[in-house]
Design a protein around this motif. Structure first.
Motif, PDB file in Angstrom:
ATOM      1  N   UNK A  38       0.883  -1.170   0.000  1.00  0.00           N
ATOM      2  CA  UNK A  38       0.000   0.000   0.000  1.00  0.00           C
ATOM      3  C   UNK A  38       0.918   1.216   0.000  1.00  0.00           C
ATOM      4  N   UNK A  39       0.873   1.988  -1.092  1.00  0.00           N
ATOM      5  CA  UNK A  39       1.818   3.087  -1.214  1.00  0.00           C
ATOM      6  C   UNK A  39       1.509   4.244  -0.267  1.00  0.00           C
ATOM      7  N   UNK A  40       2.584   4.896   0.160  1.00  0.00           N
ATOM      8  CA  UNK A  40       2.414   6.142   0.900  1.00  0.00           C
ATOM      9  C   UNK A  40       2.013   7.224  -0.099  1.00  0.00           C
ATOM     10  N   UNK A  41       1.563   8.343   0.411  1.00  0.00           N
ATOM     11  CA  UNK A  41       1.065   9.417  -0.457  1.00  0.00           C
ATOM     12  C   UNK A  41       2.086   9.870  -1.492  1.00  0.00           C
ATOM     13  N   UNK A  42       3.358   9.839  -1.145  1.00  0.00           N
ATOM     14  CA  UNK A  42       4.402  10.322  -2.060  1.00  0.00           C
ATOM     15  C   UNK A  42       5.071   9.214  -2.860  1.00  0.00           C
ATOM     16  N   UNK A  43       4.723   7.971  -2.605  1.00  0.00           N
ATOM     17  CA  UNK A  43       5.314   6.850  -3.347  1.00  0.00           C
ATOM     18  C   UNK A  43       4.799   6.815  -4.775  1.00  0.00           C
ATOM     19  N   UNK A  44       5.666   6.367  -5.664  1.00  0.00           N
ATOM     20  CA  UNK A  44       5.245   6.143  -7.032  1.00  0.00           C
ATOM     21  C   UNK A  44       4.329   4.919  -7.053  1.00  0.00           C
ATOM     22  N   UNK A  45       3.290   4.964  -7.867  1.00  0.00           N
ATOM     23  CA  UNK A  45       2.390   3.818  -7.984  1.00  0.00           C
ATOM     24  C   UNK A  45       3.037   2.738  -8.836  1.00  0.00           C
ATOM     25  N   UNK A  46       2.816   1.503  -8.443  1.00  0.00           N
ATOM     26  CA  UNK A  46       3.373   0.357  -9.158  1.00  0.00           C
ATOM     27  C   UNK A  46       2.322  -0.247 -10.082  1.00  0.00           C
ATOM     28  N   UNK A  47       2.769  -1.133 -10.940  1.00  0.00           N
ATOM     29  CA  UNK A  47       1.837  -1.872 -11.798  1.00  0.00           C
ATOM     30  C   UNK A  47       0.876  -2.678 -10.925  1.00  0.00           C
ATOM     31  N   UNK A  48       1.384  -3.217  -9.834  1.00  0.00           N
ATOM     32  CA  UNK A  48       0.536  -3.949  -8.889  1.00  0.00           C
ATOM     33  C   UNK A  48      -0.611  -3.057  -8.411  1.00  0.00           C
ATOM     34  N   UNK A  49      -0.290  -1.843  -8.003  1.00  0.00           N
ATOM     35  CA  UNK A  49      -1.324  -0.904  -7.537  1.00  0.00           C
ATOM     36  C   UNK A  49      -2.357  -0.648  -8.633  1.00  0.00           C
ATOM     37  N   UNK A  50      -1.883  -0.418  -9.849  1.00  0.00           N
ATOM     38  CA  UNK A  50      -2.779  -0.097 -10.958  1.00  0.00           C
ATOM     39  C   UNK A  50      -3.695  -1.265 -11.307  1.00  0.00           C
ATOM     40  N   UNK A  51      -3.146  -2.474 -11.377  1.00  0.00           N
ATOM     41  CA  UNK A  51      -3.973  -3.606 -11.794  1.00  0.00           C
ATOM     42  C   UNK A  51      -4.982  -3.992 -10.725  1.00  0.00           C
ATOM     43  N   UNK A  80      -8.900  -3.605   0.020  1.00  0.00           N
ATOM     44  CA  UNK A  80      -9.636  -2.357   0.185  1.00  0.00           C
ATOM     45  C   UNK A  80      -8.736  -1.184   0.495  1.00  0.00           C
ATOM     46  N   UNK A  81      -7.751  -1.400   1.347  1.00  0.00           N
ATOM     47  CA  UNK A  81      -6.825  -0.321   1.706  1.00  0.00           C
ATOM     48  C   UNK A  81      -6.037   0.133   0.474  1.00  0.00           C
ATOM     49  N   UNK A  82      -5.554  -0.823  -0.309  1.00  0.00           N
ATOM     50  CA  UNK A  82      -4.825  -0.492  -1.531  1.00  0.00           C
ATOM     51  C   UNK A  82      -5.719   0.275  -2.496  1.00  0.00           C
ATOM     52  N   UNK A  83      -6.918  -0.234  -2.722  1.00  0.00           N
ATOM     53  CA  UNK A  83      -7.876   0.387  -3.650  1.00  0.00           C
ATOM     54  C   UNK A  83      -8.205   1.816  -3.216  1.00  0.00           C
ATOM     55  N   UNK A  84      -8.539   1.987  -1.951  1.00  0.00           N
ATOM     56  CA  UNK A  84      -8.901   3.309  -1.455  1.00  0.00           C
ATOM     57  C   UNK A  84      -7.715   4.266  -1.516  1.00  0.00           C
ATOM     58  N   UNK A  85      -6.535   3.801  -1.148  1.00  0.00           N
ATOM     59  CA  UNK A  85      -5.336   4.643  -1.178  1.00  0.00           C
ATOM     60  C   UNK A  85      -5.065   5.164  -2.583  1.00  0.00           C
ATOM     61  N   UNK A  86      -5.192   4.306  -3.576  1.00  0.00           N
ATOM     62  CA  UNK A  86      -4.917   4.714  -4.957  1.00  0.00           C
ATOM     63  C   UNK A  86      -6.034   5.609  -5.498  1.00  0.00           C
ATOM     64  N   UNK A  87      -7.283   5.218  -5.307  1.00  0.00           N
ATOM     65  CA  UNK A  87      -8.384   5.983  -5.916  1.00  0.00           C
ATOM     66  C   UNK A  87      -8.622   7.336  -5.255  1.00  0.00           C
ATOM     67  N   UNK A  88      -8.140   7.513  -4.036  1.00  0.00           N
ATOM     68  CA  UNK A  88      -8.348   8.802  -3.376  1.00  0.00           C
ATOM     69  C   UNK A  88      -7.139   9.738  -3.501  1.00  0.00           C
ATOM     70  N   UNK A  89      -6.110   9.306  -4.180  1.00  0.00           N
ATOM     71  CA  UNK A  89      -4.992  10.215  -4.443  1.00  0.00           C
ATOM     72  C   UNK A  89      -5.515  11.364  -5.300  1.00  0.00           C
ATOM     73  N   UNK A  90      -5.170  12.581  -4.941  1.00  0.00           N
ATOM     74  CA  UNK A  90      -5.718  13.730  -5.677  1.00  0.00           C
ATOM     75  C   UNK A  90      -5.498  13.678  -7.188  1.00  0.00           C
ATOM     76  N   UNK A  91      -4.296  13.330  -7.642  1.00  0.00           N
ATOM     77  CA  UNK A  91      -4.037  13.297  -9.088  1.00  0.00           C
ATOM     78  C   UNK A  91      -4.804  12.165  -9.772  1.00  0.00           C
ATOM     79  N   UNK A  92      -4.882  11.022  -9.101  1.00  0.00           N
ATOM     80  CA  UNK A  92      -5.624   9.888  -9.674  1.00  0.00           C
ATOM     81  C   UNK A  92      -7.110  10.230  -9.733  1.00  0.00           C
ATOM     82  N   UNK A  93      -7.650  10.732  -8.637  1.00  0.00           N
ATOM     83  CA  UNK A  93      -9.073  11.089  -8.596  1.00  0.00           C
ATOM     84  C   UNK A  93      -9.398  12.147  -9.647  1.00  0.00           C
ATOM     85  N   UNK A  94      -8.534  13.147  -9.796  1.00  0.00           N
ATOM     86  CA  UNK A  94      -8.768  14.201 -10.789  1.00  0.00           C
ATOM     87  C   UNK A  94      -8.724  13.640 -12.210  1.00  0.00           C
TER      88      UNK A  94
END
Length: 133
Positions: A38-51, A80-94
């Protein structure tokens, strides 16, 4: 196929989805022993996170009640934690909002539009499905 989200097809889809979620949750737990999944707010997203995020987004469109199993204390909290962390990132959500990612059709048929899927999911979805985990 007009009724692909209606029972009994829906039950077969749910069975496959629960297998995916169970296996993904176990794999994330195992990976977590060696790396941060589960990435921190400043971590780069991985392919794992995206898929995983893409798959869970589709799952929650088909089965909105599955979100209950993704909560802390649910059957798949790490998913759920991974999904929520990624989808609620401001740049991803935007980006998702600007490009209407969740509203895009899955296929070229009328039975794969976001509107049709949402209507069918609302008609057939039930938290009772979680009892079948």
């Amino acid at each position: 196929m007009q009724d692909w989200l209606a029972p009994p097809s829906r039950d077969k889809i749910w069975k496959t989805i629960t297998r995916y979620l169970r296996n993904t949750e176990a794999a994330l737990r195992e990976l977590q022993k060696e790396m941060k999944v589960v990435p921190a707010e400043t971590d780069q997203l991985t392919v794992l996170c995206a898929t995983v995020t893409a798959a869970i987004t589709f799952i929650t469109q088909l089965f909105p009640s599955a979100k209950l199993a993704l909560r802390p204390g649910g059957s798949f909290p790490l998913c759920g934690e991974l999904w929520k962390t990624v989808t609620t990132r401001p740049k991803v959500a935007a980006y998702w909002k600007e490009h209407k990612i969740a509203e895009k059709a899955w296929t070229i048929t009328e039975y794969g539009t976001a509107e049709w899927i949402a209507k069918e999911a609302a008609k057939y979805d039930s938290p009772q499905l979680l009892a079948k985990l």
